[in-house]
Design a protein around this motif. Structure first.
Motif, short mmCIF file in Angstrom:
data_model
loop_
_atom_site.label_atom_id
_atom_site.label_comp_id
_atom_site.label_asym_id
_atom_site.label_seq_id
_atom_site.Cartn_x
_atom_site.Cartn_y
_atom_site.Cartn_z
N MET A 122 0.86 -1.32 0.07
CA MET A 122 -0.30 0.02 -0.22
C MET A 122 0.40 1.52 -0.10
N GLN A 123 1.72 1.55 -0.83
CA GLN A 123 2.62 2.56 -1.17
C GLN A 123 1.55 3.93 -1.66
N ASP A 124 1.19 3.36 -2.03
CA ASP A 124 0.31 4.36 -2.64
C ASP A 124 -1.09 5.07 -2.45
N VAL A 125 -1.34 4.24 -1.11
CA VAL A 125 -2.47 4.49 0.01
C VAL A 125 -2.69 5.58 0.69
N PRO A 126 -3.28 6.68 1.18
CA PRO A 126 -3.46 7.87 1.94
C PRO A 126 -3.11 6.61 3.60
N ARG A 168 4.39 -3.66 -5.45
CA ARG A 168 6.09 -3.75 -5.55
C ARG A 168 5.51 -5.14 -4.71
N PHE A 169 4.46 -6.52 -4.52
CA PHE A 169 4.45 -7.51 -4.91
C PHE A 169 4.61 -8.35 -6.08
N GLY A 193 0.24 0.90 -7.09
CA GLY A 193 0.15 -0.55 -6.32
C GLY A 193 -0.47 -1.04 -6.19
N HIS A 194 0.32 -2.14 -5.20
CA HIS A 194 -0.55 -3.63 -5.57
C HIS A 194 -2.39 -3.41 -4.57
N SER A 195 -2.91 -2.62 -4.47
CA SER A 195 -4.31 -1.82 -3.64
C SER A 195 -4.73 -1.03 -4.31
N PRO A 196 -4.72 -1.16 -6.07
CA PRO A 196 -5.63 -0.09 -6.29
C PRO A 196 -7.23 0.03 -5.92
#
Length: 212
Positions: A122-126, A168-169, A193-196
């Motif tokens: 979740m690097q791009d999740v708030p 990244r995963f 990232g992995h959680s769009p």
């Protein structure tokens, strides 16, 4: 209008789709987000599919959307109900007879360092939302992980794959090769990232709707 059937990944829940749901409903679509029985020690892959099919009920015009580990469940659902489309979102693509636990070695997956879960998934999740997500995780019971995937072929349903370029995963180069080998299609790619569904809900919802 369509009914979007949203299947979460390993350790997740229907809660993870909560930002995508209103985007789809705002355009007149129905949405069914399902909690898989991942914590149930007695539940196998068939039980996971049963949970989704039961939630769908008699709805029609189905678009089944499966994220990550949910890729082992989405095709099973499409084998049981009449779906117009299956969409795999940075998802595992099973092979006939393959247990989920064997997928990693069979595909040549190389795991990243997992000392910071948020940085991987979740690097791009708030940050506030990522912190909230971390409180909703569920343990994944072993039975479904070791069961052979029960289908002898891919279900007869058009299939799309959404590849996340910043994942990244399931890194892009790795996943492009898996998609080519196992589905024989060219994935659609988004900057996420992995959680769009958490980091890019509007963009993901718009892409899903564009498939109709």
């Amino acid at each position: 209008m369509a009914t979007f059937v949203l299947i979460h990944g390993g350790g997740g829940s229907a809660w993870h789709w909560r930002l995508v749901e209103p985007e789809l409903r705002a355009h007149g679509h129905d949405v069914v987000a399902v909690d898989l029985p991942v914590e149930d020690e007695s539940a196998g892959l068939g039980d996971y599919a049963d949970a989704v099919v039961e939630a769908v009920g008699d709805r029609r015009d189905l678009v089944v959307v499966a994220h990550s580990w949910g890729g082992f469940v989405g095709p099973l659902v499409c084998d049981r109900v009449k779906a117009d489309l299956l969409v795999l979102v940075t998802a595992m693509i099973p092979a006939p007879g393959e247990p989920p636990a064997d997928w990693w070695g069979n595909t040549g997956f190389s795991a990243p360092a997992m000392d910071d879960t948020v940085a991987v998934f979740m690097q791009d999740v708030p940050p506030d939302l990522a912190a909230e997500v971390m409180t909703t995780g569920r343990e994944h019971a072993e039975k479904a992980l070791g069961e052979p995937w029960p289908l002898d072929r891919w279900p007869d349903v058009p299939t799309k794959f959404v590849l996340c370029r910043d994942d990244r995963f399931f890194t892009p180069a790795f996943m492009r090769e898996v998609v080519r080998e196992r589905l024989g299609v060219v994935p659609d790619e988004i900057d996420a990232g992995h959680s769009p569904m958490l980091s890019r809900p509007e963009e993901l919802a718009a892409l899903l709707e564009s498939y109709l």
